[in-house]
Design a protein around this motif. Structure first.
Motif, PDB file in Angstrom:
ATOM      1  N   ARG A   1      38.070  30.726 -31.099  1.00 33.94           N
ATOM      2  CA  ARG A   1      37.635  29.430 -30.603  1.00 33.94           C
ATOM      3  C   ARG A   1      36.120  29.413 -30.549  1.00 33.94           C
ATOM      4  O   ARG A   1      35.492  30.247 -29.899  1.00 33.94           O
ATOM      5  CB  ARG A   1      38.214  29.150 -29.208  1.00 33.94           C
TER       6      ARG A   1
ATOM      7  N   ASP B   1      24.399  23.571 -22.038  1.00 30.48           N
ATOM      8  CA  ASP B   1      23.858  24.368 -23.125  1.00 30.48           C
ATOM      9  C   ASP B   1      22.622  23.673 -23.670  1.00 30.48           C
ATOM     10  O   ASP B   1      22.709  22.760 -24.471  1.00 30.48           O
ATOM     11  CB  ASP B   1      24.913  24.530 -24.237  1.00 30.48           C
TER      12      ASP B   1
ATOM     13  N   VAL C   1      29.989  20.232 -20.560  1.00 33.25           N
ATOM     14  CA  VAL C   1      29.900  21.449 -21.376  1.00 33.25           C
ATOM     15  C   VAL C   1      28.644  21.410 -22.227  1.00 33.25           C
ATOM     16  O   VAL C   1      27.900  22.385 -22.328  1.00 33.25           O
ATOM     17  CB  VAL C   1      31.151  21.589 -22.269  1.00 33.25           C
TER      18      VAL C   1
ATOM     19  N   SER D   1      32.328  28.392 -29.655  1.00 31.04           N
ATOM     20  CA  SER D   1      31.607  27.920 -28.471  1.00 31.04           C
ATOM     21  C   SER D   1      30.993  26.560 -28.777  1.00 31.04           C
ATOM     22  O   SER D   1      30.924  26.123 -29.936  1.00 31.04           O
ATOM     23  CB  SER D   1      30.506  28.911 -28.101  1.00 31.04           C
ATOM     24  N   ALA D   2      30.513  25.877 -27.747  1.00 32.20           N
ATOM     25  CA  ALA D   2      29.852  24.587 -27.948  1.00 32.20           C
ATOM     26  C   ALA D   2      28.653  24.741 -28.865  1.00 32.20           C
ATOM     27  O   ALA D   2      28.406  23.907 -29.740  1.00 32.20           O
ATOM     28  CB  ALA D   2      29.427  24.007 -26.600  1.00 32.20           C
ATOM     29  N   GLU D   3      27.891  25.821 -28.703  1.00 34.47           N
ATOM     30  CA  GLU D   3      26.719  26.036 -29.546  1.00 34.47           C
ATOM     31  C   GLU D   3      27.121  26.302 -30.991  1.00 34.47           C
ATOM     32  O   GLU D   3      26.498  25.782 -31.935  1.00 34.47           O
ATOM     33  CB  GLU D   3      25.887  27.209 -29.018  1.00 34.47           C
ATOM     34  N   GLU D   4      28.165  27.087 -31.203  1.00 36.67           N
ATOM     35  CA  GLU D   4      28.630  27.358 -32.564  1.00 36.67           C
ATOM     36  C   GLU D   4      29.073  26.078 -33.256  1.00 36.67           C
ATOM     37  O   GLU D   4      28.859  25.901 -34.462  1.00 36.67           O
ATOM     38  CB  GLU D   4      29.776  28.363 -32.540  1.00 36.67           C
ATOM     39  N   ARG D   5      29.699  25.193 -32.506  1.00 42.07           N
ATOM     40  CA  ARG D   5      30.179  23.940 -33.090  1.00 42.07           C
ATOM     41  C   ARG D   5      29.021  23.062 -33.558  1.00 42.07           C
ATOM     42  O   ARG D   5      29.176  22.228 -34.444  1.00 42.07           O
ATOM     43  CB  ARG D   5      31.044  23.183 -32.088  1.00 42.07           C
TER      44      ARG D   5
ATOM     45  N   GLN E   1      39.922  22.475 -34.584  1.00 38.23           N
ATOM     46  CA  GLN E   1      38.811  22.502 -33.640  1.00 38.23           C
ATOM     47  C   GLN E   1      37.855  21.376 -34.010  1.00 38.23           C
ATOM     48  O   GLN E   1      37.574  21.162 -35.189  1.00 38.23           O
ATOM     49  CB  GLN E   1      38.067  23.845 -33.665  1.00 38.23           C
TER      50      GLN E   1
ATOM     51  N   SER F   1      36.754  21.320 -24.148  1.00 39.88           N
ATOM     52  CA  SER F   1      36.259  22.518 -24.806  1.00 39.88           C
ATOM     53  C   SER F   1      36.009  23.662 -23.834  1.00 39.88           C
ATOM     54  O   SER F   1      35.733  24.774 -24.249  1.00 39.88           O
ATOM     55  CB  SER F   1      34.979  22.210 -25.571  1.00 39.88           C
TER      56      SER F   1
END
Length: 355
Positions: A146, A339, A335, A148-152, A75, A322
């Motif tokens: 997987r 956010d 994406v 999320s964009a925020e977690e990444r 990821q 993503s």
């Protein structure tokens, strides 16, 4: 119009490149602006034949491709940086490495920075990573879901060092699997160097029971306690790529490593008496290889999807975006833009050790 008055194809290309650079020039001329601003503003690669130009810390790349944000065993992290671009050789290696890592018992790779779409100097975080031949791998194993964009963006780095001691690996975090992962990265013939914190290099010197001939590729450097850095050699047929000097013979578990455990590497530079303050000078486009002007001015491909690496001749089951398999044509930018919690500038790992 007579034939001898018709402009040549080269003339047309040069005019187009000049116009494109003019568009980049406001409010300052492109030559006067920091190169990191020019390259950092590019969202897609140069639509040119793939080739790195210059050195790892002073160059650019034409025809870069993006690694998909998600794969069977990886990821990509910190998507807002837009630094998951690289030479196809590097992207292919990361795909292979992710699969091999699972055979070692590692759940999957969290990928850090590779390069910007057209390489070049970055707005923050690295002096190298400019030609698409460098990549960062987190020491944090991939989670079982997987992200999320925020977690990444917000998932914290995990240091392998004991913060209460000078240059000491934390035995509660460092495992034999971490060691096998680093040494596996060093095992690929195209990999020339794997950069790690000096404490990690020392730990490997003391404990590695496998082929020690590969230890020489593992190089100690500042930082790199939360991730390790893979560097591959200049690809064949790329005369514009400037190679690095060969790694010295031996396992590197010698005085060159011992130096990192002295005071010298960590002392602040002593100011010279009566020396006038030096005004910082940013790298400009003219400091880079001449080909980088063409790379910067080149047209972009029609979409990100067009230049996302598919692996194995297009047979990879990696996801291009993503948004996931059901995301259709959503781009990384859309994406991220959806956010609003993502920070504009993401913090980077700071140098260690803790003292």
């Amino acid at each position: 119009m007579p034939a001898h008055f018709l402009p040549s194809r080269l003339t047309i290309c040069l005019i187009a490149a000049g116009l494109a650079l003019s568009a980049l020039a406001s409010p300052l001329a492109a030559e006067e602006r920091p190169a990191k601003e020019l390259f950092g503003a590019q969202r897609l690669p140069a639509n040119m034949a793939t080739s790195p130009y210059g050195s790892y810390a002073k160059g650019c790349i034409a025809g870069a491709v993006a690694i998909p944000t998600d794969g069977p065993a990886w990821q990509a992290m910190r998507l807002s940086r837009n630094r998951r671009w690289g030479h196809p050789n590097m992207i292919a290696l990361l795909e292979q490495f992710s699969q091999d890592a699972r055979q070692l018992g590692w759940p999957g790779l969290l990928l850090g920075d590779i390069s910007q779409p057209r390489g070049g100097p970055m707005l923050s975080g690295h002096a190298s990573h400019q030609v698409g031949l460098d990549a960062d791998i987190w020491f944090t194993p991939m989670p079982d879901h997987r992200l999320s964009a925020e977690e990444r963006e917000k998932l914290p780095f995990t240091s392998m060092l004991d913060k209460s001691k000078f240059l000491t690996v934390d035995s509660r975090r460092w495992t034999s699997t971490h060691a096998r992962l680093v040494m596996k990265a060093a095992s690929y013939p195209q990999v020339e160097r794997v950069f790690v914190n000096p404490a990690i290099k020392k730990k490997l010197c003391e404990t590695w029971q496998g082929d020690r001939s590969l230890l020489g590729k593992v190089r100690p450097i500042y930082g790199h306690d939360e991730h390790f850095h893979i560097r591959i050699r200049c690809p064949e047929g790329t005369p514009g790529c400037k190679p690095q000097a060969r790694v010295p013979a031996g396992d590197g578990c010698d005085q060159s490593l011992a130096w990192w455990f002295t005071k010298e590497p960590w002392e602040k530079p002593k100011p010279k008496k009566h020396a006038k303050p030096v005004k910082p000078r940013f790298v400009t486009l003219s400091d880079l290889p001449k080909a980088c002007s063409t790379v910067l001015a080149s047209a972009s491909p029609s979409s990100e999807q067009e230049v996302t690496y598919r692996g194995n001749g297009g047979a990879s089951n990696a996801l291009a975006f993503s948004a996931g398999a059901g995301g259709g044509g959503a781009t990384i930018e859309s994406v991220i833009a959806s956010d609003t919690t993502l920070p504009a500038i993401v913090p980077i790992p700071i140098p260690r050790p803790f003292q």
